[in-house]
Design a protein around this motif. Structure first.
Motif, PDB file in Angstrom:
ATOM      1  N   SER A  35      30.221  -2.794  22.803  1.00  0.00           N
ATOM      2  CA  SER A  35      31.435  -1.918  22.673  1.00  0.00           C
ATOM      3  C   SER A  35      32.439  -2.444  24.029  1.00  0.00           C
ATOM      4  CB  SER A  35      30.933  -0.370  23.319  1.00  0.00           C
ATOM      5  OG  SER A  35      30.166  -0.043  22.557  1.00  0.00           O
ATOM      6  N   THR A  36      33.829  -2.461  23.530  1.00  0.00           N
ATOM      7  CA  THR A  36      34.787  -3.030  24.453  1.00  0.00           C
ATOM      8  C   THR A  36      35.392  -1.943  24.921  1.00  0.00           C
ATOM      9  OG1 THR A  36      36.293  -3.348  22.901  1.00  0.00           O
ATOM     10  CG2 THR A  36      34.732  -5.063  22.968  1.00  0.00           C
ATOM     11  N   ASP A  37      36.315  -2.599  26.219  1.00  0.00           N
ATOM     12  CA  ASP A  37      37.196  -1.884  26.809  1.00  0.00           C
ATOM     13  C   ASP A  37      38.238  -1.309  25.825  1.00  0.00           C
ATOM     14  OD1 ASP A  37      35.986  -2.032  29.138  1.00  0.00           O
ATOM     15  OD2 ASP A  37      37.613  -3.757  29.646  1.00  0.00           O
ATOM     16  N   ASP A  38      38.637  -2.007  25.008  1.00  0.00           N
ATOM     17  CA  ASP A  38      39.546  -1.627  23.736  1.00  0.00           C
ATOM     18  C   ASP A  38      39.091  -0.388  22.580  1.00  0.00           C
ATOM     19  OD1 ASP A  38      41.042  -3.606  24.771  1.00  0.00           O
ATOM     20  OD2 ASP A  38      40.435  -5.033  23.137  1.00  0.00           O
ATOM     21  N   GLY A  39      37.986  -0.022  23.160  1.00  0.00           N
ATOM     22  CA  GLY A  39      37.163   1.082  22.402  1.00  0.00           C
ATOM     23  C   GLY A  39      36.698   0.582  21.010  1.00  0.00           C
ATOM     24  N   LYS A  44      32.293  -3.696  27.307  1.00  0.00           N
ATOM     25  CA  LYS A  44      31.869  -2.407  28.345  1.00  0.00           C
ATOM     26  C   LYS A  44      30.251  -2.381  28.440  1.00  0.00           C
ATOM     27  CE  LYS A  44      33.219   1.610  27.057  1.00  0.00           C
ATOM     28  NZ  LYS A  44      33.983   2.591  26.701  1.00  0.00           N
ATOM     29  N   THR A  45      29.533  -2.415  27.016  1.00  0.00           N
ATOM     30  CA  THR A  45      28.264  -2.068  27.091  1.00  0.00           C
ATOM     31  C   THR A  45      27.692  -2.984  25.998  1.00  0.00           C
ATOM     32  OG1 THR A  45      28.294  -0.359  25.525  1.00  0.00           O
ATOM     33  CG2 THR A  45      28.283   0.153  27.803  1.00  0.00           C
ATOM     34  N   SER A  69      35.176 -10.432  29.728  1.00  0.00           N
ATOM     35  CA  SER A  69      35.619  -9.427  30.695  1.00  0.00           C
ATOM     36  C   SER A  69      35.926  -8.161  30.189  1.00  0.00           C
ATOM     37  CB  SER A  69      37.050 -10.007  31.321  1.00  0.00           C
ATOM     38  OG  SER A  69      37.923 -10.422  30.268  1.00  0.00           O
ATOM     39  N   LYS A  70      36.041  -8.048  28.686  1.00  0.00           N
ATOM     40  CA  LYS A  70      36.291  -6.863  27.866  1.00  0.00           C
ATOM     41  C   LYS A  70      35.084  -5.942  27.413  1.00  0.00           C
ATOM     42  CE  LYS A  70      41.299  -7.962  26.574  1.00  0.00           C
ATOM     43  NZ  LYS A  70      41.876  -8.028  25.477  1.00  0.00           N
TER      44      LYS A  70
END
Lengths: 442, 442
Positions: free
Chosen positions: B28-32, B69-70, B66-67
Motif C-alpha cells: 500500500s502506498t501513500d497515494d492510497g 506505507k505498508t 519513499s511512498k
C-alpha cells in the motif's frame, strides 16, 4: 453534343427518362437499391456502361446502366453550377462579394487526370477549370479562380518545381485578393511538396492547402470531388494560416482530414485515406461543409491574417536521404563526399542508430564539414541518441538528432536550410513550421 | 548478500516488513493505491529508491520506496522458480517430461541489457541464463535451455550474423530435442533478422520466435518479462511452424502479438507496442498463458511437425536499398553499378514510381544484368505498376514489382536470392515465407 454528355447506352437511358447531366434524380436498380444525387457529366474517354451520380456527401458513385430500373427527376439543372456541370464548360463565376475568394493552382496528378479506357491507365489531362466545372458544389463555398501552373506526375516533381510553386503562391498571396489558396498535386510526393512550401512560405497570412486524389476524378470511386470540396472549405473558412494537406479520412465517404504540411505522410499505396498525420492529430476535419478544428499537441498554428509572408524559395539539392539497413555498404558515404554532398539525412534504426562500421566514414564526413542528421525509419516516435552507446557515439561524431521530424520532411528541410540558413545545423534543430514538437535535448 | 537482493533504503524497508525478493506481497502506498505481486530481485547497478514487483500479468512495476506505507506478505518464496528469483541464480530445471522443451538463443539487445544508472544509458550485459532466472514464470511453461550465441546491439547485426544464427538454429532443430526455439534480439533490426531466418530456414517443423524488449529488463516499465513469457508460450504451444516475432501489443500490459517473420515492422522508436504486422493481421495473441490464433488473410502457415528443414543460410550483401525522394541524384545508381551491385531494391513513391530522370541509368543497369525490384515507401498497400505511365515505363525497363512485400523484407530476400536462387528475379516474385500475399500481376 457537349463534352459533358453521355453516349451509347447511357445516353439512351437518360434520354428515355427525360433527364440529363446536372439534373438531380432518384435512381432505382434491379437490386432494389435507390440512390439520389446529381447526374455528373462524362468525359470523352469514359465508359458508356455507367451513369455517375454525385451523392449529397460529395462522393461520386457509378451505377451500371444495365441494372437501372427507373430514373426519376427531382430537380432540373437550374442553378449556375448545375448548368456548368451540364455544359461541361468552366463556370463563369458571378462577382459575389459574400463568398471567400480562393485561388486554385493546378500542378498535375490524379486529381487532374482521367482514365484512358483503351489502356486502363490514367493520364494527367484535366485542367483546373475542367476540374472546377466538374465539382459544382464549389460555387456555393467560394469564388474559385483556377490556374494551371504545370502538369506533372508528382514522382517527377523536383526541388526546382517547389521554387516555381512557392513563387506563384507568394504572388497570389501578395495580391491580397485571396482568402486561401488550393494547390492540386499528385499524391506520390505531395507530402514532400507540402514540407517544401512550409519552409519556403513562412509567415503565411492565409491557408495554402494541397489536395490530391488517390482515384482519378472520373472514376466512380474517385475521392477527387470530396477532397477538393474539403480543401476549398478549409481554405475559405479555417481560422488558421500555413501550409496544409487535405485528403479523404477514414472509411466513410464524407470526411476530409486536414494535416500540417510538415507532419503528413502517404502511408498506403492505394487507399483513399492513405494520408496520415505522424505523431500529431490532424489539424481539422471537414464534414458537411463545416471545419471542425481538432485539439493539437505541440503544434502552434498561426491565426489567419496575423503574419506577413517571408518568401525563401531556394532549395539546394546537394542533400541525400540514406536509409540504413543490415548489409549497408559504408563506402556509399565516401561516394556522397566525392559528389560534394552538403548534408546527409540518415534514416536510422530505432532511436536513431546505424552500424558501427559507418563510424569511420562519418568522422571523415564531419571533418569535411558535411552536415549529418538522424531520423528514424520507424516513422513514429522520436530519435533519442543518449540511451545507447551507439547513439552517444554518433552524437560524439557530430550527427545531429532531429527529434520527431519525419525523414521526408528532414530531407526537404535540409535542402532548404542549405540554401537559406546561415547555420544549417542550428536551423535544422529549430521548429519552423510544426515539423518537430519540441526542442531537441542533446 | 545475493546479487538479487536490494540495498540501501529498499533493503531497509523490506527487512522492516520481514519480506524479501521472491515473496508474494501486497503493497500500500501513500497515494492510497494497493498492488499485489512478487518482489523482483534487483541487479547490482539498479537504483535503490524503487521496489520492483511483478504483477500477475507478468508486467513489472516500480514503486518508490519513499511512498510505500505498508508491505504485507501473502506467500513466501516457496516454489523452485521463486527460490531462483530470490537467489538470483539460474534455475536448475527439473527434467520434467510433461513440459515442452524450448531452446533460448541470446543474441543481444535491450532484452539482454540492464541500465547503467551512473550514465543513465543501457549496456548489453544480461546473459540468457540471467534472463531466465529473472522471469521465473517460464518454469511453469517450458523446460528452457538457454545459450548465449552472441552479444550484439541489433544495429550492428549484419548478414554474416544471420548465417551464424540460422546455422545454430538448424543445429538445434535437427537435434530433435526441442518443441520450439526462442531468439532474443535487439529490436532495431529484429524484423530484418526475422526475414533473413524465414528464407534461410524454410520447412521448419517447429516455431522459431524472435523476441526483444523496448525497455530494458530491469527497468520498472520493461516489457522484457511479458515478451519472453509470450514468446515461450507460443513456441511451446502454437500449432504452427515457421519464423515469428513476439512483442508487446496494444496499450494494455498483458497481451503479446505474434507476427509472421516477413511481415512485421518496427513502427515506433520507443513504444512497447512498436512492432506491427503490415497488410496482414498478427498470427496470434498470447494472453493469460493462452495462444489465441487469429484469422489470417493470404498467409498459409505450416502445421507444426509437418515439414523438413531446408537450411540455406548464405546471403550476398551486394544489394542496395534505395529510397527515392525528390531531388534524388540519379548518378547514385551509376556508383552502385561501378561497385558491382547485384540487385537494387527501390523504395519508390505511391504505387511504385521514381522520377523519369532515372530511366536512363536504369536501362543501363538492366543491360548489365543488375536485378531491380520495386517496393513502396508508403509501407502499407501493394505496388501496382500498370496504372500510370511511369509504372509502365519502369516495367518496360525491367524493374520487377514486388506486390505487397515490405522494403525491409525485400532487401533481405534479395540478398538471400542472389546467394541461393538459380533465377533470383523469379524467386523474388514467388511467395516463399508469407512475404507477399498473392502472385504479382504484370
Amino acid at each position: 453534343m457537349s463534352s459533358g454528355s453521355y453516349r451509347g447506352a447511357g445516353a439512351d437511358l437518360l434520354s428515355r427518362h427525360g433527364v440529363t447531366a446536372g439534373d438531380t434524380v432518384s435512381i432505382s436498380t434491379d437490386d432494389g437499391e435507390t440512390m439520389a444525387g446529381v447526374i455528373m457529366p462524362r468525359y470523352e474517354s469514359a465508359s458508356d456502361s455507367y451513369i455517375v451520380i454525385k451523392l449529397k456527401s460529395g462522393y461520386n458513385t457509378g451505377i451500371e446502366v444495365s441494372k437501372i430500373k427507373t430514373i426519376k427527376k427531382i430537380a432540373g439543372a437550374t442553378t449556375a453550377s448545375e448548368a456548368a456541370a451540364q455544359s461541361g464548360q468552366p463556370l463563369r463565376q458571378q462577382d459575389d462579394n459574400a463568398l471567400p475568394k480562393i485561388a486554385l493552382i493546378s500542378t498535375g496528378g490524379t486529381i487532374a487526370s482521367k482514365i484512358d479506357y483503351r489502356t486502363g491507365g490514367v493520364k494527367a489531362a484535366l485542367s483546373a477549370s475542367e476540374l472546377y466545372a466538374s465539382v459544382p458544389e464549389l460555387a456555393s463555398i467560394a469564388s474559385v479562380d483556377p490556374e494551371v501552373l504545370m502538369s506533372e506526375y508528382s514522382e517527377n516533381i523536383n526541388p526546382g518545381h517547389w521554387t516555381v510553386m512557392a513563387d506563384k503562391i507568394a504572388e497570389k498571396v501578395r495580391s491580397g485578393k485571396y482568402d486561401g489558396i488550393i494547390v492540386s498535386h499528385g499524391t506520390d510526393t505531395m507530402h514532400y511538396t507540402a514540407s517544401a512550401l512550409s519552409f519556403a512560405l513562412q509567415g503565411l497570412p492565409i491557408p495554402v492547402v494541397l489536395v490530391g486524389a488517390q482515384r482519378s476524378s472520373d472514376r466512380p470511386s474517385s475521392d477527387a470531388a470530396l477532397n477538393l470540396i474539403g480543401a476549398t472549405t478549409f481554405a475559405a473558412k479555417a481560422p488558421v494560416a500555413g501550409v496544409f494537406v487535405a485528403m479523404h479520412a477514414g472509411t466513410s465517404d464524407d470526411v476530409v482530414a486536414v494535416h500540417v504540411g510538415t507532419r503528413v505522410r502517404k502511408n498506403h499505396t492505394s487507399r483513399r485515406d492513405a494520408f496520415e498525420s505522424i505523431d500529431v492529430t490532424p489539424v481539422a476535419l471537414v464534414k458537411d461543409g463545416k471545419v471542425e478544428m481538432q485539439q493539437q499537441s505541440g503544434i502552434d498554428l498561426a491565426a489567419r491574417g496575423k503574419n506577413e509572408l517571408k518568401l525563401q524559395s531556394s532549395f539546394d539539392s546537394r542533400v541525400a536521404l540514406v536509409k540504413y539497413h543490415p548489409g549497408f555498404d559504408p563506402t556509399m558515404v565516401y561516394w556522397l563526399l566525392s559528389k560534394g554532398c552538403g548534408a546527409i539525412v540518415f534514416e536510422g534504426t530505432g532511436l536513431g542508430h546505424v552500424n558501427k562500421n559507418l563510424f569511420g566514414v562519418l568522422k571523415e564526413a564531419a571533418e569535411k564539414g558535411v552536415h549529418m542528421f538522424m531520423t528514424s525509419q520507424c516513422i513514429w516516435g522520436r530519435v533519442s541518441m543518449t540511451v545507447y552507446d551507439t547513439g552517444r557515439d554518433l552524437l560524439n561524431i557530430g550527427v545531429v538528432p532531429l527529434s520527431d521530424m519525419i525523414s521526408e520532411t528532414a530531407v526537404v528541410k535540409a535542402m532548404w536550410a542549405l540554401a537559406n540558413a546561415q547555420d544549417p545545423e542550428k536551423t535544422m534543430q529549430e521548429n519552423l513550421a510544426g515539423e518537430m514538437s519540441s526542442a531537441i535535448p542533446i
